[in-house]
Motif scaffolding. Structure first.
Motif, PDB file in Angstrom:
ATOM      1  N   ILE A 132       0.830  -1.205   0.000  1.00 62.19           N
ATOM      2  CA  ILE A 132       0.000   0.000   0.000  1.00 62.19           C
ATOM      3  C   ILE A 132       0.869   1.262   0.000  1.00 62.19           C
ATOM      4  O   ILE A 132       0.534   2.263  -0.637  1.00 62.19           O
ATOM      5  N   ALA A 133       2.019   1.207   0.669  1.00 58.00           N
ATOM      6  CA  ALA A 133       2.925   2.357   0.685  1.00 58.00           C
ATOM      7  C   ALA A 133       3.687   2.472  -0.629  1.00 58.00           C
ATOM      8  O   ALA A 133       3.893   3.566  -1.150  1.00 58.00           O
ATOM      9  N   GLN A 134       4.113   1.336  -1.178  1.00 58.98           N
ATOM     10  CA  GLN A 134       4.826   1.357  -2.449  1.00 58.98           C
ATOM     11  C   GLN A 134       3.924   1.796  -3.592  1.00 58.98           C
ATOM     12  O   GLN A 134       4.368   2.460  -4.534  1.00 58.98           O
ATOM     13  N   ALA A 135       2.648   1.455  -3.499  1.00 58.01           N
ATOM     14  CA  ALA A 135       1.709   1.789  -4.557  1.00 58.01           C
ATOM     15  C   ALA A 135       1.171   3.203  -4.445  1.00 58.01           C
ATOM     16  O   ALA A 135       0.817   3.819  -5.449  1.00 58.01           O
ATOM     17  N   ASP A 136       1.110   3.729  -3.223  1.00 59.46           N
ATOM     18  CA  ASP A 136       0.350   4.958  -3.055  1.00 59.46           C
ATOM     19  C   ASP A 136       0.976   5.967  -2.101  1.00 59.46           C
ATOM     20  O   ASP A 136       1.414   7.034  -2.511  1.00 59.46           O
ATOM     21  N   VAL A 186      -5.505  -1.693  -7.438  1.00 60.99           N
ATOM     22  CA  VAL A 186      -6.735  -1.770  -8.242  1.00 60.99           C
ATOM     23  C   VAL A 186      -7.316  -0.376  -8.441  1.00 60.99           C
ATOM     24  O   VAL A 186      -7.783  -0.023  -9.538  1.00 60.99           O
ATOM     25  N   LYS A 187      -7.275   0.437  -7.387  1.00 66.60           N
ATOM     26  CA  LYS A 187      -7.795   1.806  -7.475  1.00 66.60           C
ATOM     27  C   LYS A 187      -7.141   2.575  -8.607  1.00 66.60           C
ATOM     28  O   LYS A 187      -7.812   3.280  -9.368  1.00 66.60           O
ATOM     29  N   HIS A 188      -5.833   2.452  -8.743  1.00 67.02           N
ATOM     30  CA  HIS A 188      -5.138   3.200  -9.793  1.00 67.02           C
ATOM     31  C   HIS A 188      -5.612   2.800 -11.184  1.00 67.02           C
ATOM     32  O   HIS A 188      -5.747   3.647 -12.070  1.00 67.02           O
ATOM     33  N   GLY A 189      -5.865   1.511 -11.368  1.00 70.46           N
ATOM     34  CA  GLY A 189      -6.401   1.074 -12.658  1.00 70.46           C
ATOM     35  C   GLY A 189      -7.775   1.652 -12.923  1.00 70.46           C
ATOM     36  O   GLY A 189      -8.078   2.083 -14.041  1.00 70.46           O
ATOM     37  N   ILE A 190      -8.604   1.690 -11.886  1.00 71.89           N
ATOM     38  CA  ILE A 190      -9.979   2.180 -12.052  1.00 71.89           C
ATOM     39  C   ILE A 190     -10.003   3.667 -12.365  1.00 71.89           C
ATOM     40  O   ILE A 190     -10.774   4.114 -13.217  1.00 71.89           O
ATOM     41  N   ILE A 191      -9.156   4.440 -11.711  1.00 76.42           N
ATOM     42  CA  ILE A 191      -9.258   5.897 -11.875  1.00 76.42           C
ATOM     43  C   ILE A 191      -8.611   6.405 -13.158  1.00 76.42           C
ATOM     44  O   ILE A 191      -9.004   7.443 -13.687  1.00 76.42           O
ATOM     45  N   LYS A 192      -7.631   5.632 -13.708  1.00 78.06           N
ATOM     46  CA  LYS A 192      -6.868   6.261 -14.786  1.00 78.06           C
ATOM     47  C   LYS A 192      -6.303   5.323 -15.848  1.00 78.06           C
ATOM     48  O   LYS A 192      -5.810   5.799 -16.867  1.00 78.06           O
ATOM     49  N   ASP A 193      -6.318   4.012 -15.646  1.00 85.49           N
ATOM     50  CA  ASP A 193      -5.595   3.144 -16.577  1.00 85.49           C
ATOM     51  C   ASP A 193      -6.256   1.770 -16.669  1.00 85.49           C
ATOM     52  O   ASP A 193      -5.938   0.861 -15.916  1.00 85.49           O
ATOM     53  N   ARG A 194      -7.153   1.623 -17.628  1.00 88.62           N
ATOM     54  CA  ARG A 194      -7.878   0.364 -17.795  1.00 88.62           C
ATOM     55  C   ARG A 194      -6.921  -0.789 -18.130  1.00 88.62           C
ATOM     56  O   ARG A 194      -7.111  -1.920 -17.689  1.00 88.62           O
ATOM     57  N   LEU A 215       6.285  -7.549  -9.846  1.00 87.75           N
ATOM     58  CA  LEU A 215       6.275  -6.564  -8.766  1.00 87.75           C
ATOM     59  C   LEU A 215       6.898  -5.244  -9.214  1.00 87.75           C
ATOM     60  O   LEU A 215       6.402  -4.162  -8.882  1.00 87.75           O
ATOM     61  N   GLN A 216       7.981  -5.315  -9.985  1.00 87.08           N
ATOM     62  CA  GLN A 216       8.626  -4.090 -10.453  1.00 87.08           C
ATOM     63  C   GLN A 216       7.745  -3.352 -11.464  1.00 87.08           C
ATOM     64  O   GLN A 216       7.639  -2.128 -11.419  1.00 87.08           O
ATOM     65  N   PHE A 217       7.118  -4.112 -12.375  1.00 90.30           N
ATOM     66  CA  PHE A 217       6.215  -3.473 -13.332  1.00 90.30           C
ATOM     67  C   PHE A 217       5.051  -2.811 -12.601  1.00 90.30           C
ATOM     68  O   PHE A 217       4.655  -1.684 -12.909  1.00 90.30           O
ATOM     69  N   THR A 218       4.513  -3.512 -11.596  1.00 83.98           N
ATOM     70  CA  THR A 218       3.383  -2.990 -10.826  1.00 83.98           C
ATOM     71  C   THR A 218       3.782  -1.727 -10.079  1.00 83.98           C
ATOM     72  O   THR A 218       3.043  -0.732 -10.077  1.00 83.98           O
ATOM     73  N   ALA A 219       4.958  -1.749  -9.442  1.00 85.42           N
ATOM     74  CA  ALA A 219       5.428  -0.561  -8.715  1.00 85.42           C
ATOM     75  C   ALA A 219       5.618   0.614  -9.665  1.00 85.42           C
ATOM     76  O   ALA A 219       5.214   1.745  -9.363  1.00 85.42           O
ATOM     77  N   ARG A 220       6.219   0.345 -10.809  1.00 86.80           N
ATOM     78  CA  ARG A 220       6.453   1.424 -11.773  1.00 86.80           C
ATOM     79  C   ARG A 220       5.136   2.003 -12.283  1.00 86.80           C
ATOM     80  O   ARG A 220       4.982   3.227 -12.396  1.00 86.80           O
ATOM     81  N   ALA A 221       4.178   1.128 -12.592  1.00 86.32           N
ATOM     82  CA  ALA A 221       2.878   1.599 -13.087  1.00 86.32           C
ATOM     83  C   ALA A 221       2.164   2.432 -12.028  1.00 86.32           C
ATOM     84  O   ALA A 221       1.606   3.492 -12.329  1.00 86.32           O
ATOM     85  N   ASN A 222       2.179   1.954 -10.789  1.00 89.96           N
ATOM     86  CA  ASN A 222       1.540   2.708  -9.711  1.00 89.96           C
ATOM     87  C   ASN A 222       2.159   4.087  -9.545  1.00 89.96           C
ATOM     88  O   ASN A 222       1.448   5.098  -9.444  1.00 89.96           O
TER      89      ASN A 222
END
Length: 359
Positions: A132-136, A186-194, A215-222
């Motif tokens: 949650i901290a790495q993503a947001d 999931v929130k980030h996908g919903i608000i801005k990136d399908r 994990l690295q791709f997910t962190a970078r995308a977030n």
């Protein structure tokens, strides 16, 4: 190691995404930070991460002091802040000193708030160890504490000098913490990136298996999604409010639960509530709602508030920061990948949605 940047003029800073702590000293040196250093962590992270991180810093020639706070949202308060102030005074920190936040959102929020206010502002570094901290929460500069049951009601906007993400720190987390962190993903996908929502949906098992590339791709995308919002609206004057998707209801649920539910669990519930409200308003297709709820359930997140006092949740919502002219401000979905900010004064509708969540 992946490097990206949050571009905010003189407050710009890099984000490093790595698989260990080996390069943290070099990253701090690149930011030209050289004053006294205090690493702030909590009792949980101290057992699993602190030694590795501190040893990496010492190998780079840094002398680091450590201060450990009690773990848990219930300790994110001014009492904890005061205890840290006393320690920093005792250590004789100066304006060029550095605080390093090693931990999840609670540690990052507290450390950032202390950094923003001690000596009218000293340097701080975010080293997030939870999903949650790495993503947001480690990106964007929102720092603060809870006060008398209200979430993040005291705080500031104060940017870190850098963010260092070791994705393998997630391996030390209980599964419940990983699940909670995925709510913000999931929130980030919903608000801005399908497309990112699709990626998480498809690669969910690999996330739980801690595959480094995923994990690295997910962190970078977030960080890219949140960073793009923060760059456009650093102090939440408009666009940045979309990051509060799921939080209007979520923060109230978190407070009423006595912080027994994790933040991400409450955001999950809040996102479901937002989709239900959007359906009532004719904004979103039921298939979109079902798809989001299905993913949250696959993750293992709660999607309702059965057994919770609905009236208390409703009342708590009006103690939140997301109120304008006595109207609650909601971020509601049009579809996965697009949301809108809407002020709602229809209390009957709000209560109806809460009742549906309680069923």
């Amino acid at each position: 190691m992946i490097k990206m940047s949050i571009n905010l003029g003189e407050r710009s800073y890099p984000i490093y995404i790595a698989t260990n702590y080996a390069d943290i000293g070099k990253s701090i040196a690149s930011a030209r930070l050289s004053g006294k250093m205090v690493l702030i962590t909590d009792t949980n992270v101290d057992m699993h991460q602190a030694d590795e991180c501190i040893n990496a810093l010492k190998e780079s020639g840094y002398d680091v002091h450590k201060y450990v706070i009690a773990a848990g949202e219930e300790n994110k308060n001014l009492d904890t802040v005061n205890e840290i102030y006393r320690y920093l005074v005792k250590q004789k920190l100066e304006r060029n000193s550095v605080l390093i936040a090693l931990g999840g959102g609670v540690v990052g929020d507290i450390t950032g708030f202390v950094a923003a206010t001690f000596l009218r502002g000293i340097n701080f570094v975010q080293v997030p160890t939870t999903l949650i901290a790495q993503a947001d929460s480690s990106v964007g500069g929102k720092v603060g504490v809870d006060f008398e049951g209200s979430k993040n009601i005291i705080g500031a906007f104060y940017q870190p000098r850098l963010v260092y993400i070791n994705v393998n720190s997630l391996k030390t987390l209980p599964k419940r913490e990983v699940q909670a962190g995925l709510a913000e993903v999931v929130k980030h996908g919903i608000i801005k990136d399908r497309d990112f929502f699709d990626y998480v949906e498809y690669n969910l098992n690999k996330i739980f298996e801690f595959k480094e590339d995923v994990l690295q791709f997910t962190a970078r995308a977030n960080c890219s999604i949140k960073g793009s919002v923060v760059e456009e609206d650093e102090r939440e004057g408009g666009l940045r409010a979309i990051l509060n998707f799921g939080h209007t209801i979520g923060h109230a649920v978190e407070s009423v639960s006595g912080f027994q539910l994790l933040h991400g669990e409450c955001v999950s519930i809040g996102m479901v509530g937002a989709f239900k409200m959007a359906q009532h308003l004719g904004m979103v297709d039921a298939k979109e709602s079902d798809r989001v709820i299905g993913l949250l359930e696959r993750i293992g997140l709660p999607t309702g508030i059965k057994g919770m006092d609905v009236d208390k949740v409703f009342a708590q919502m009006y103690h939140d920061k997301k109120i304008k002219n006595n109207k609650l401000v909601f971020i509601l979905p049009k579809r996965i990948g697009e949301v809108l900010q809407i002020s709602i004064d229809d209390t009957a509708l709000i209560k109806e949605v809460l009742q549906e969540l309680a069923q």
